[in-house]
Design a protein around this motif. Structure first.
Motif, PDB file in Angstrom:
ATOM      1  N   GLU A 180       0.809  -1.220   0.000  1.00  0.00           N
ATOM      2  CA  GLU A 180       0.000   0.000   0.000  1.00  0.00           C
ATOM      3  C   GLU A 180       0.843   1.272   0.000  1.00  0.00           C
ATOM      4  O   GLU A 180       0.420   2.304  -0.534  1.00  0.00           O
TER       5      GLU A 180
ATOM      6  N   ILE B  89      -2.004   6.688  -1.395  1.00  0.00           N
ATOM      7  CA  ILE B  89      -1.368   6.690  -0.076  1.00  0.00           C
ATOM      8  C   ILE B  89      -0.166   7.628  -0.067  1.00  0.00           C
ATOM      9  O   ILE B  89       0.056   8.382   0.891  1.00  0.00           O
TER      10      ILE B  89
ATOM     11  N   ARG C  95      -0.945   7.746  10.126  1.00  0.00           N
ATOM     12  CA  ARG C  95      -1.313   7.356   8.765  1.00  0.00           C
ATOM     13  C   ARG C  95      -2.751   7.755   8.483  1.00  0.00           C
ATOM     14  O   ARG C  95      -3.595   7.782   9.380  1.00  0.00           O
TER      15      ARG C  95
ATOM     16  N   GLU D 146      -4.773   3.964   4.657  1.00  0.00           N
ATOM     17  CA  GLU D 146      -3.504   3.241   4.765  1.00  0.00           C
ATOM     18  C   GLU D 146      -3.532   2.284   5.956  1.00  0.00           C
ATOM     19  O   GLU D 146      -3.068   1.140   5.862  1.00  0.00           O
TER      20      GLU D 146
END
Length: 213
Positions: A33, A39, A57, A61
């Motif tokens: 990811e 992301i 994050r 994510e």
């Protein structure tokens, strides 16, 4: 933005969740990811906010990391399960708010430092000054660090009937991807709850969405 009423906790979304999970699995099979443009864009945004992106994050994510490790996400509520699956597939944060728990709308803005944020464990925190939050008229922070974490106060539960769903993206093709994501959410609501949601795409030129709270 998606607004919907008539939400219940007994809808069946298993087929839809499986479909979006499969999309996420295929993307993760091609690479982690952290390499997704969606992301990477949020990581850059968090860095510009002065946050270490591997410490804080964006919500999508975090979901993708857990899904990659466990190959599934815990079941919470049919609507949350559906939106989490869509978030996985689009690698884009999707927040779901219980409208009844919001006072006079939400504003995405820097915190003053005296707002109150309720964690899912029941603790109260005060976001730091200038932290980007979702704030209501009573000084509640319904999300911290922009797309990092929602508040337990307006989380969807068994009594939730009306919801505001917010998806946000920063990557290059966001103007194309977000309308597709909103369509996926709206289609899911129509299919599982037989409701007619109201949708709108916000932008710098059109930054407001009117709804009753």
């Amino acid at each position: 933005m998606v607004l919907a009423t008539g939400i219940t906790g007994n809808a069946s979304v298993g087929t839809q969740v499986a479909k979006f999970n499969a999309i996420a699995e295929a993307r993760l099979a091609a690479g982690p990811e952290a390499e997704f443009p969606e992301i990477q864009a949020w990581r850059r945004t968090f860095s510009r906010m002065g946050l270490k992106p591997t410490q804080y994050r964006c919500a999508s994510e975090s979901l993708l990391r857990r899904f990659r490790k466990e190959r599934a996400l815990p079941r919470i509520h049919p609507l949350v399960d559906l939106c989490n699956a869509i978030s996985l597939a689009f690698a884009t944060p999707v927040a779901v708010f219980d409208v009844a728990q919001i006072s006079e709308g939400l504003e995405v803005r820097p915190a003053n430092g005296d707002e109150r944020y309720l964690t899912f464990s029941g603790q109260t925190e005060n976001p730091g000054a200038y932290e980007v939050i979702f704030a209501d008229a009573l000084g509640r922070a319904h999300a911290r660090r922009w797309t990092n974490r929602q508040s337990g106060h307006s989380a969807v539960g068994d009594t939730t009937a009306a919801v505001l769903i917010v998806a946000e993206a920063m990557h290059g093709s966001a103007s194309v991807d977000i309308p597709e994501l909103v369509t996926a959410v709206a289609d899911g609501l129509r299919s599982a709850w037989a409701v007619t949601p109201e949708t709108m795409t916000l932008s710098r030129l059109s930054p407001r969405f009117e709804f009753s709270a």
